[in-house]
Design a protein around this motif. Structure first.
Motif, PDB file in Angstrom:
ATOM      1  N   GLU A  61     -26.839  40.151   6.234  1.00 15.30           N
ATOM      2  CA  GLU A  61     -26.795  38.764   6.667  1.00 15.30           C
ATOM      3  C   GLU A  61     -28.190  38.243   7.003  1.00 15.30           C
ATOM      4  O   GLU A  61     -28.552  37.119   6.653  1.00 15.30           O
TER       5      GLU A  61
ATOM      6  N   CYS B  17     -27.720  31.688  14.194  1.00 14.34           N
ATOM      7  CA  CYS B  17     -26.981  31.187  13.026  1.00 14.34           C
ATOM      8  C   CYS B  17     -26.022  32.239  12.487  1.00 14.34           C
ATOM      9  O   CYS B  17     -24.885  31.923  12.130  1.00 14.34           O
TER      10      CYS B  17
ATOM     11  N   THR C  71     -21.938  31.685  12.438  1.00 17.25           N
ATOM     12  CA  THR C  71     -21.102  31.684  11.230  1.00 17.25           C
ATOM     13  C   THR C  71     -19.770  32.383  11.457  1.00 17.25           C
ATOM     14  O   THR C  71     -18.811  32.111  10.745  1.00 17.25           O
ATOM     15  N   GLN C  72     -19.711  33.244  12.461  1.00 23.18           N
ATOM     16  CA  GLN C  72     -18.453  33.932  12.769  1.00 23.18           C
ATOM     17  C   GLN C  72     -17.436  32.977  13.392  1.00 23.18           C
ATOM     18  O   GLN C  72     -16.248  33.271  13.413  1.00 23.18           O
TER      19      GLN C  72
ATOM     20  N   ILE D 185     -17.194  29.593  12.593  1.00 23.64           N
ATOM     21  CA  ILE D 185     -16.937  28.410  11.763  1.00 23.64           C
ATOM     22  C   ILE D 185     -15.814  28.780  10.787  1.00 23.64           C
ATOM     23  O   ILE D 185     -16.071  29.318   9.717  1.00 23.64           O
TER      24      ILE D 185
ATOM     25  N   CYS E 109     -19.148  23.877   6.615  1.00 28.55           N
ATOM     26  CA  CYS E 109     -20.380  24.395   5.999  1.00 28.55           C
ATOM     27  C   CYS E 109     -20.778  23.575   4.778  1.00 28.55           C
ATOM     28  O   CYS E 109     -21.966  23.357   4.542  1.00 28.55           O
TER      29      CYS E 109
ATOM     30  N   SER F 203     -24.135  28.294  -1.980  1.00 29.58           N
ATOM     31  CA  SER F 203     -23.382  28.250  -0.733  1.00 29.58           C
ATOM     32  C   SER F 203     -21.991  27.663  -0.954  1.00 29.58           C
ATOM     33  O   SER F 203     -20.983  28.240  -0.526  1.00 29.58           O
TER      34      SER F 203
ATOM     35  N   LEU G 178     -18.484  29.539  -0.629  1.00 20.66           N
ATOM     36  CA  LEU G 178     -17.540  29.042   0.374  1.00 20.66           C
ATOM     37  C   LEU G 178     -16.173  28.726  -0.229  1.00 20.66           C
ATOM     38  O   LEU G 178     -15.140  29.056   0.352  1.00 20.66           O
TER      39      LEU G 178
ATOM     40  N   GLY H 261     -18.526  34.807   3.797  1.00 21.65           N
ATOM     41  CA  GLY H 261     -19.498  34.606   4.869  1.00 21.65           C
ATOM     42  C   GLY H 261     -20.910  34.290   4.419  1.00 21.65           C
ATOM     43  O   GLY H 261     -21.674  33.695   5.173  1.00 21.65           O
TER      44      GLY H 261
ATOM     45  N   ARG I  23     -21.688  30.589   4.365  1.00 19.76           N
ATOM     46  CA  ARG I  23     -21.905  30.050   5.709  1.00 19.76           C
ATOM     47  C   ARG I  23     -23.341  30.313   6.169  1.00 19.76           C
ATOM     48  O   ARG I  23     -23.973  29.469   6.793  1.00 19.76           O
ATOM     49  N   ILE I  24     -23.825  31.505   5.878  1.00 18.72           N
ATOM     50  CA  ILE I  24     -25.186  31.874   6.293  1.00 18.72           C
ATOM     51  C   ILE I  24     -26.211  31.012   5.555  1.00 18.72           C
ATOM     52  O   ILE I  24     -27.170  30.520   6.155  1.00 18.72           O
TER      53      ILE I  24
ATOM     54  N   CYS J  20     -26.204  27.561   7.052  1.00 13.27           N
ATOM     55  CA  CYS J  20     -26.938  27.539   8.325  1.00 13.27           C
ATOM     56  C   CYS J  20     -28.447  27.614   8.076  1.00 13.27           C
ATOM     57  O   CYS J  20     -29.235  26.972   8.780  1.00 13.27           O
TER      58      CYS J  20
END
Length: 185
Positions: free
Chosen positions: A54, A91, A95-96, A98, A104, A151, A155, A161, A164-165, A168
């Motif tokens: 991550e 961030c 993300t955990q 959201i 996102c 992204s 998503l 995940g 999401r990262i 962010c």
């Protein structure tokens, strides 16, 4: 850091057959040391919290985009270190929490709009000409678009995940750029 880099630059300059600009050499050494320390610290923290993958995704997307967009810079290395680590790992933790990928996607779109509007930050001395600025603008738009597309695809299609990262990371770049614009005005 600056004094150490200057001393090392002077010593290296003395070893060269053709001396180079002392300030450029100092800047390069200082930048290399700062980035090296940031990477080592971030890797150590990521190993402790078992989030290396991550952290790598966040930092690669952040560095790729921010290299061309620019953004706010802090004057003290210790402040930069603290803020960079806080933003990165904050961030990743955020993300955990959201659950909705739509949030996102919205972050991706807002970030893309901010970066397309304000990039690149012209306060950097390396962007001396309009041609340099246009090149940085094109590259920042291309990289932001690529990261945003990856992204959104992740998503909406996979949702494991990483999207999401990246969202962010783009948001962090956009906020940094927006803050830099506000400090100029």
């Amino acid at each position: 850091m600056r004094n150490f880099s200057l001393k090392l630059g002077r010593w290296l300059n003395g070893q060269l057959n053709e001396p180079v600009n002392e300030n450029d050499l100092r800047f390069g050494i200082e930048n290399l040391l700062i980035q090296g320390i940031l990477i080592l610290c971030m890797t150590g923290i990521a190993l402790v919290f078992n989030c290396v993958q991550e952290m790598l995704v966040f930092m690669l997307s952040l560095v790729a985009v921010r290299s061309f967009t620019g953004g706010i810079h802090l004057h003290r290395f210790s402040h930069c270190l603290l803020v960079t680590h806080s933003v990165c790992f904050g961030c990743i933790a955020l993300t955990q929490f959201i659950p909705n990928p739509g949030i996102c996607v919205l972050l991706d779109l807002l970030s893309l709009g901010i970066i397309w509007k304000w990039a690149p930050d012209m306060r950097y001395k390396r962007r001396k000409t309009e041609q340099d600025r246009q090149r940085a603008r094109r590259l920042s738009r291309i990289l932001t678009s690529i990261c945003g597309i990856f992204s959104v695809i992740e998503l909406l299609a996979i949702n494991q995940g990483m999207g999401r990262i990246i969202a962010c990371s783009l948001t962090a770049s956009a906020i940094s750029l927006a803050l830099a614009q506000k400090t100029v005005q």
